[in-house]
Design a protein around this motif. Structure first.
Motif, PDB file in Angstrom:
ATOM      1  N   GLN A  70      34.260  45.308  54.808  1.00 24.14           N
ATOM      2  CA  GLN A  70      34.242  43.551  54.817  1.00 24.14           C
ATOM      3  C   GLN A  70      35.618  43.085  55.220  1.00 24.14           C
ATOM      4  N   ARG A  71      36.654  43.827  55.815  1.00 24.48           N
ATOM      5  CA  ARG A  71      37.703  43.290  56.074  1.00 24.48           C
ATOM      6  C   ARG A  71      37.501  41.677  56.829  1.00 24.48           C
ATOM      7  N   GLY A  72      38.239  40.714  56.478  1.00 21.71           N
ATOM      8  CA  GLY A  72      37.948  39.470  57.255  1.00 21.71           C
ATOM      9  C   GLY A  72      36.977  38.729  56.728  1.00 21.71           C
TER      10      GLY A  72
ATOM     11  N   VAL B  91      36.344  29.287  49.622  1.00 21.61           N
ATOM     12  CA  VAL B  91      36.454  30.481  48.595  1.00 21.61           C
ATOM     13  C   VAL B  91      36.780  29.559  46.980  1.00 21.61           C
TER      14      VAL B  91
ATOM     15  N   ARG C 144      44.439  52.139  47.278  1.00 20.86           N
ATOM     16  CA  ARG C 144      44.029  51.389  46.400  1.00 20.86           C
ATOM     17  C   ARG C 144      44.585  51.508  44.911  1.00 20.86           C
TER      18      ARG C 144
ATOM     19  N   VAL D  37      36.674  48.983  34.984  1.00 20.64           N
ATOM     20  CA  VAL D  37      36.885  49.991  36.054  1.00 20.64           C
ATOM     21  C   VAL D  37      36.012  50.883  35.879  1.00 20.64           C
TER      22      VAL D  37
ATOM     23  N   GLU E 263      36.761  36.391  54.348  1.00 26.46           N
ATOM     24  CA  GLU E 263      37.016  35.296  54.245  1.00 26.46           C
ATOM     25  C   GLU E 263      37.453  34.582  55.157  1.00 26.46           C
TER      26      GLU E 263
ATOM     27  N   LEU F  64      40.991  41.833  47.239  1.00 29.02           N
ATOM     28  CA  LEU F  64      39.775  41.722  46.427  1.00 29.02           C
ATOM     29  C   LEU F  64      39.261  43.055  46.420  1.00 29.02           C
ATOM     30  N   ASP F  65      39.625  43.636  47.582  1.00 24.94           N
ATOM     31  CA  ASP F  65      39.011  45.297  47.616  1.00 24.94           C
ATOM     32  C   ASP F  65      40.039  46.297  46.927  1.00 24.94           C
TER      33      ASP F  65
ATOM     34  N   TRP G 152      32.898  45.915  48.796  1.00 25.64           N
ATOM     35  CA  TRP G 152      33.819  45.645  49.693  1.00 25.64           C
ATOM     36  C   TRP G 152      33.917  46.471  50.972  1.00 25.64           C
TER      37      TRP G 152
ATOM     38  N   ILE H  38      45.215  38.984  41.974  1.00 26.53           N
ATOM     39  CA  ILE H  38      44.316  39.294  42.902  1.00 26.53           C
ATOM     40  C   ILE H  38      44.062  38.273  43.985  1.00 26.53           C
TER      41      ILE H  38
ATOM     42  N   LEU I 261      33.607  34.484  41.628  1.00 28.04           N
ATOM     43  CA  LEU I 261      34.043  34.394  43.155  1.00 28.04           C
ATOM     44  C   LEU I 261      32.812  33.841  44.038  1.00 28.04           C
TER      45      LEU I 261
ATOM     46  N   ASP J  83      36.758  47.315  40.420  1.00 26.59           N
ATOM     47  CA  ASP J  83      36.993  48.306  41.188  1.00 26.59           C
ATOM     48  C   ASP J  83      36.095  48.100  42.392  1.00 26.59           C
TER      49      ASP J  83
ATOM     50  N   TRP K  59      43.133  50.906  41.837  1.00 27.35           N
ATOM     51  CA  TRP K  59      42.039  51.300  40.944  1.00 27.35           C
ATOM     52  C   TRP K  59      41.675  52.747  40.974  1.00 27.35           C
ATOM     53  N   ASP K  60      41.937  53.507  42.137  1.00 36.40           N
ATOM     54  CA  ASP K  60      41.206  54.654  42.072  1.00 36.40           C
ATOM     55  C   ASP K  60      41.738  55.656  40.794  1.00 36.40           C
TER      56      ASP K  60
ATOM     57  N   PRO L  77      42.313  36.521  47.011  1.00 36.03           N
ATOM     58  CA  PRO L  77      40.977  36.394  47.362  1.00 36.03           C
ATOM     59  C   PRO L  77      40.670  36.730  48.926  1.00 36.03           C
ATOM     60  N   ILE L  78      41.188  37.817  49.358  1.00 34.24           N
ATOM     61  CA  ILE L  78      41.026  38.332  50.640  1.00 34.24           C
ATOM     62  C   ILE L  78      40.705  39.811  50.824  1.00 34.24           C
ATOM     63  N   VAL L  79      39.926  40.125  51.830  1.00 30.04           N
ATOM     64  CA  VAL L  79      39.483  41.519  51.930  1.00 30.04           C
ATOM     65  C   VAL L  79      40.317  42.122  53.152  1.00 30.04           C
ATOM     66  N   LEU L  80      40.997  43.268  52.858  1.00 32.38           N
ATOM     67  CA  LEU L  80      41.839  43.857  53.617  1.00 32.38           C
ATOM     68  C   LEU L  80      41.277  45.336  54.267  1.00 32.38           C
ATOM     69  N   GLY L  81      40.354  45.911  53.705  1.00 31.98           N
ATOM     70  CA  GLY L  81      39.696  46.846  54.246  1.00 31.98           C
ATOM     71  C   GLY L  81      40.062  48.274  54.437  1.00 31.98           C
TER      72      GLY L  81
ATOM     73  N   PHE M   9      32.225  32.758  48.216  1.00 30.83           N
ATOM     74  CA  PHE M   9      32.630  32.705  49.335  1.00 30.83           C
ATOM     75  C   PHE M   9      31.410  31.651  50.170  1.00 30.83           C
TER      76      PHE M   9
END
Lengths: 213, 213
Positions: free
Chosen positions: A187-189, A197, B182, A176, A191, B11-12, A184, B172, A209, A12, B184-185, B174-178, A211
């Motif tokens: 941290q959008r974008g 990667v 979620r 978890v 990648e 990833l996030d 994270w 998963i 992992l 998480d 895992w909450d 390997p991109i960060v969406l922001g 980057f």
């Protein structure tokens, strides 16, 4: 010379743990988060000074070994050094004993600097600087070798957001935690800034992992 | 009979995306999140009805194939069916066209039930039920086969928190969406309830992580 980060996080995304008590200042979660790294032969040699050859030698160890290669200077947050835990102890020298595993200049970011001191071949500098100035000082001190951003996650995020990191290695433990400080966030974008990667799974179940630019 | 979940997350940890515009009702992120799954031969056959043999056939496809095996009933949230997007359209029949890929009874959780209808061999039931009652109805309808919790993440979390899930597969990207919702909450300790953990990395870079009892 590149700027490198290695960090262990939970599934998480937490790089810090929160189950701390007076009896267990690191809690149990920290041990679970870092177990596969602490188990490596490299960690045992470099941090525990155990030269018996004990420890794992697989993929986790390969990443552990890479962690210690070609580092010329490290920047870390006040929390990683321990200033948040021991703010009133002027003699606090960090968690790492008389032979810290850094073997290079370390720059600790803090609004309350204290005098520089040396332990074995590691020199700790305490600087009240923005990240660009800290990077300039560390780069000068690194003598052409890599600069490491050592953590914690808030410090790492600041350098990632400023696009100052060239190589980010994250070891994801398949647990978890539910709370802590997230790597994270915001941290959008990532990648697109670090588009090379690579993912690998170690024998321990840890997901490595990377980057890179 | 077991209860299964398969979900794609960033990833996030986000299983939904937020870059939706009137022109792009799914946004660009949804395509990035699901790209490796949509590229599989199995997805192309089962969802696009493309029997040309096109599509990837590696590890991503193996998981895609497992997704469609032995499912006797599916439970999904109102959002996955599309009720949040089309709340005022009584004729809305879901996103999947005349031949939905479920081929089994589907139970849509909603506080505003509508009449049951059938498309090809998929029957959609709309039920205002708590998760235990929904599970009982789906289990009865599944005739000894597995029950799938189809999503979205809020629905999956509710069943995980009630410890009603036996097998959780997370792919998963390997991109960060922001931003988004979620997975895992509030899932601390998941790995103790589902202790058989397996991780694999596909050719696409997607990390396949499985938790089972």
């Amino acid at each position: 010379m590149i700027v490198r980060v290695d960090l262990m996080i939970s599934l998480d995304g937490f790089a810090t743990t929160t189950d701390i008590t007076p009896e267990k200042p690191f809690g149990d979660d920290w041990g679970r988060l870092t177990a596969s790294y602490v188990a490596t032969r490299t960690f045992r040699e470099r941090v525990f000074h155990d030269n018996s050859g004990a420890g794992t030698t697989g993929l986790d160890d390969a990443y552990a070994l890479a962690y210690f290669e070609n580092t010329g200077a490290e920047i870390m947050g006040a929390g990683k050094f321990g200033l948040h835990n021991y703010p009133d102890d002027p003699d606090w020298k960090g968690w790492w004993g008389d032979e810290p595993p850094f073997h290079c200049p370390v720059f600790v970011l803090t609004h309350n600097p204290r005098p520089t001191f040396k332990l074995s071949d590691t020199t700790f500098h305490f600087i009240d600087a923005n990240i660009e100035d800290a990077m300039a000082q560390a780069t000068a001190a690194a003598g052409g070798k890599d600069v490491r951003i050592g953590g914690g996650p808030t410090t790492v995020r600041a350098f990632l957001e400023a696009d100052l990191v060239d190589h980010l290695h994250v070891a994801i433990a398949p647990i978890v935690l539910g709370s802590g400080v997230r790597l994270w966030d915001n941290q959008r974008g990532l990648e697109t800034r670090l588009p090379t990667v690579k993912s690998e799974v170690a024998e321990s179940g840890t997901i490595h992992l990377t980057f890179a630019r």
